[in-house]
Design a protein around this motif. Sequence first.
Motif, PDB file in Angstrom:
ATOM      1  N   MET A 127     103.597   0.835 -95.700  1.00 44.70           N
ATOM      2  CA  MET A 127     102.599   0.214 -94.642  1.00 44.70           C
ATOM      3  C   MET A 127     101.510  -0.996 -95.068  1.00 44.70           C
ATOM      4  O   MET A 127     101.217  -0.771 -96.094  1.00 44.70           O
ATOM      5  N   PRO A 128     101.595  -2.131 -94.310  1.00 44.81           N
ATOM      6  CA  PRO A 128     100.524  -3.140 -94.757  1.00 44.81           C
ATOM      7  C   PRO A 128      99.243  -2.597 -94.784  1.00 44.81           C
ATOM      8  O   PRO A 128      98.741  -1.481 -93.925  1.00 44.81           O
ATOM      9  N   ALA A 129      98.276  -3.160 -95.673  1.00 43.10           N
ATOM     10  CA  ALA A 129      96.856  -2.821 -95.569  1.00 43.10           C
ATOM     11  C   ALA A 129      96.339  -3.276 -94.270  1.00 43.10           C
ATOM     12  O   ALA A 129      95.239  -2.322 -93.923  1.00 43.10           O
ATOM     13  N   ASN A 130      96.690  -3.850 -93.546  1.00 44.82           N
ATOM     14  CA  ASN A 130      96.016  -4.400 -92.257  1.00 44.82           C
ATOM     15  C   ASN A 130      97.067  -4.884 -91.262  1.00 44.82           C
ATOM     16  O   ASN A 130      98.100  -5.478 -91.829  1.00 44.82           O
TER      17      ASN A 130
ATOM     18  N   GLN B 123      89.102  -7.995 -97.230  1.00 41.44           N
ATOM     19  CA  GLN B 123      88.785  -7.144 -98.263  1.00 41.44           C
ATOM     20  C   GLN B 123      88.917  -5.818 -97.915  1.00 41.44           C
ATOM     21  O   GLN B 123      88.875  -4.800 -98.728  1.00 41.44           O
ATOM     22  N   ARG B 124      89.127  -5.425 -96.611  1.00 47.20           N
ATOM     23  CA  ARG B 124      89.201  -3.860 -96.082  1.00 47.20           C
ATOM     24  C   ARG B 124      90.513  -3.675 -95.928  1.00 47.20           C
ATOM     25  O   ARG B 124      91.348  -4.577 -96.194  1.00 47.20           O
ATOM     26  N   ALA B 125      90.813  -2.568 -95.674  1.00 49.86           N
ATOM     27  CA  ALA B 125      92.254  -1.953 -95.365  1.00 49.86           C
ATOM     28  C   ALA B 125      92.154  -0.997 -94.134  1.00 49.86           C
ATOM     29  O   ALA B 125      91.062  -0.643 -93.653  1.00 49.86           O
ATOM     30  N   ALA B 126      93.336  -0.380 -93.706  1.00 50.95           N
ATOM     31  CA  ALA B 126      93.467   0.307 -92.643  1.00 50.95           C
ATOM     32  C   ALA B 126      92.663  -0.173 -91.348  1.00 50.95           C
ATOM     33  O   ALA B 126      91.991   0.670 -90.485  1.00 50.95           O
ATOM     34  N   GLN B 127      92.917  -1.257 -90.869  1.00 57.79           N
ATOM     35  CA  GLN B 127      92.305  -1.872 -89.735  1.00 57.79           C
ATOM     36  C   GLN B 127      93.047  -2.584 -88.889  1.00 57.79           C
ATOM     37  O   GLN B 127      94.151  -3.438 -89.683  1.00 57.79           O
ATOM     38  N   VAL B 128      93.042  -2.764 -87.467  1.00 57.39           N
ATOM     39  CA  VAL B 128      93.585  -3.748 -86.807  1.00 57.39           C
ATOM     40  C   VAL B 128      92.683  -4.764 -86.562  1.00 57.39           C
ATOM     41  O   VAL B 128      91.589  -4.637 -86.026  1.00 57.39           O
TER      42      VAL B 128
ATOM     43  N   LEU C 105      97.473   4.050 -84.929  1.00 57.66           N
ATOM     44  CA  LEU C 105      97.690   4.195 -86.355  1.00 57.66           C
ATOM     45  C   LEU C 105      96.633   5.242 -86.923  1.00 57.66           C
ATOM     46  O   LEU C 105      96.718   5.377 -88.031  1.00 57.66           O
ATOM     47  N   GLY C 106      95.527   5.393 -86.069  1.00 57.55           N
ATOM     48  CA  GLY C 106      94.494   6.006 -86.733  1.00 57.55           C
ATOM     49  C   GLY C 106      93.724   5.359 -87.836  1.00 57.55           C
ATOM     50  O   GLY C 106      92.952   5.756 -88.702  1.00 57.55           O
ATOM     51  N   TRP C 107      93.588   4.033 -87.482  1.00 54.26           N
ATOM     52  CA  TRP C 107      92.877   2.970 -88.173  1.00 54.26           C
ATOM     53  C   TRP C 107      91.604   2.308 -87.248  1.00 54.26           C
ATOM     54  O   TRP C 107      91.501   3.013 -85.932  1.00 54.26           O
ATOM     55  N   GLU C 108      90.826   1.903 -87.939  1.00 59.40           N
ATOM     56  CA  GLU C 108      89.549   1.041 -87.047  1.00 59.40           C
ATOM     57  C   GLU C 108      90.338  -0.200 -86.605  1.00 59.40           C
ATOM     58  O   GLU C 108      91.443  -0.843 -87.052  1.00 59.40           O
ATOM     59  N   TRP C 109      89.478  -0.950 -85.653  1.00 56.64           N
ATOM     60  CA  TRP C 109      89.908  -2.143 -85.253  1.00 56.64           C
ATOM     61  C   TRP C 109      88.658  -2.889 -85.110  1.00 56.64           C
ATOM     62  O   TRP C 109      87.587  -2.419 -85.286  1.00 56.64           O
ATOM     63  N   VAL C 110      88.883  -4.141 -85.270  1.00 53.85           N
ATOM     64  CA  VAL C 110      87.626  -4.987 -85.267  1.00 53.85           C
ATOM     65  C   VAL C 110      88.299  -6.219 -84.444  1.00 53.85           C
ATOM     66  O   VAL C 110      89.420  -6.876 -84.815  1.00 53.85           O
ATOM     67  N   ASP C 111      87.116  -7.024 -83.729  1.00 55.32           N
ATOM     68  CA  ASP C 111      87.217  -8.287 -83.060  1.00 55.32           C
ATOM     69  C   ASP C 111      86.782  -9.081 -83.874  1.00 55.32           C
ATOM     70  O   ASP C 111      85.255  -9.047 -84.198  1.00 55.32           O
ATOM     71  N   ALA C 112      87.366 -10.069 -84.535  1.00 57.07           N
ATOM     72  CA  ALA C 112      86.602 -11.056 -85.570  1.00 57.07           C
ATOM     73  C   ALA C 112      85.484 -11.838 -84.736  1.00 57.07           C
ATOM     74  O   ALA C 112      84.722 -12.089 -85.210  1.00 57.07           O
ATOM     75  N   ASP C 113      85.805 -12.192 -83.535  1.00 55.13           N
ATOM     76  CA  ASP C 113      84.835 -13.168 -82.749  1.00 55.13           C
ATOM     77  C   ASP C 113      83.547 -12.267 -82.623  1.00 55.13           C
ATOM     78  O   ASP C 113      82.556 -12.718 -82.764  1.00 55.13           O
ATOM     79  N   VAL C 114      83.626 -11.049 -82.351  1.00 54.80           N
ATOM     80  CA  VAL C 114      82.359 -10.117 -82.113  1.00 54.80           C
ATOM     81  C   VAL C 114      81.622 -10.138 -83.316  1.00 54.80           C
ATOM     82  O   VAL C 114      80.188 -10.036 -83.368  1.00 54.80           O
ATOM     83  N   GLU C 115      82.333  -9.965 -84.519  1.00 56.45           N
ATOM     84  CA  GLU C 115      81.847 -10.112 -85.821  1.00 56.45           C
ATOM     85  C   GLU C 115      81.034 -11.270 -86.160  1.00 56.45           C
ATOM     86  O   GLU C 115      80.175 -11.143 -86.641  1.00 56.45           O
TER      87      GLU C 115
END
Length: 175
Positions: A1-4, A70-75, A26-36
């Motif tokens: 499984m890939p890290a992200n 640098q993080r893992a287990a995220q979409v 997947l049971g992962w976190e998700w992030v919207d890069a534009d929101v970040e």
Amino acid sequence: MPANVFLIGYRGTGKTTVAQRLALKLGWEWVDADVEVELCAGKSVAEIFAQEAEPAFRDLEESVVAKLCQRAAQVVALGGGAILRPSTRERIGQAGFVVWLTATPATIAERLAADATTATRRPNLTPLSGLAEIEQVLRERSPIYQACADLTIDTETRSPQDVADEIAAHLRPAM
């Protein structure tokens, strides 16, 4: 499984919605890069473009994506132009599985017109607008999206859940 998993593609192709559904699957976190980026800047993407211009936005975006890598287990739903910088392309390729979501320019235009936040959050990228801008930007970016992608999925007539399911199916052999 890939890290992200990184979702790339033009605005309006479903990256954020698919990211949410895929992360849940997947049971992962998700992030919207534009929101970040907006959280780091304390203003919207459109305000950054208007007040500081695109290069300043791209600098901040590159920094945010570097941290996300640098993080893992995220979409991660990346902004449509995140792949414009070679360093960002290299980072996401090393940090995970990259999926290019596509749709026709006409469908993208319809989706953006139906999104109430388009006018306030999404700046024009060229002197053109609407369908003409979408077509021009896609001509420029499509070869870059294609070169980055481990997988390409047409979202034209598919639900976000179907797209998320297909991505998950591609990840399973690696699990």
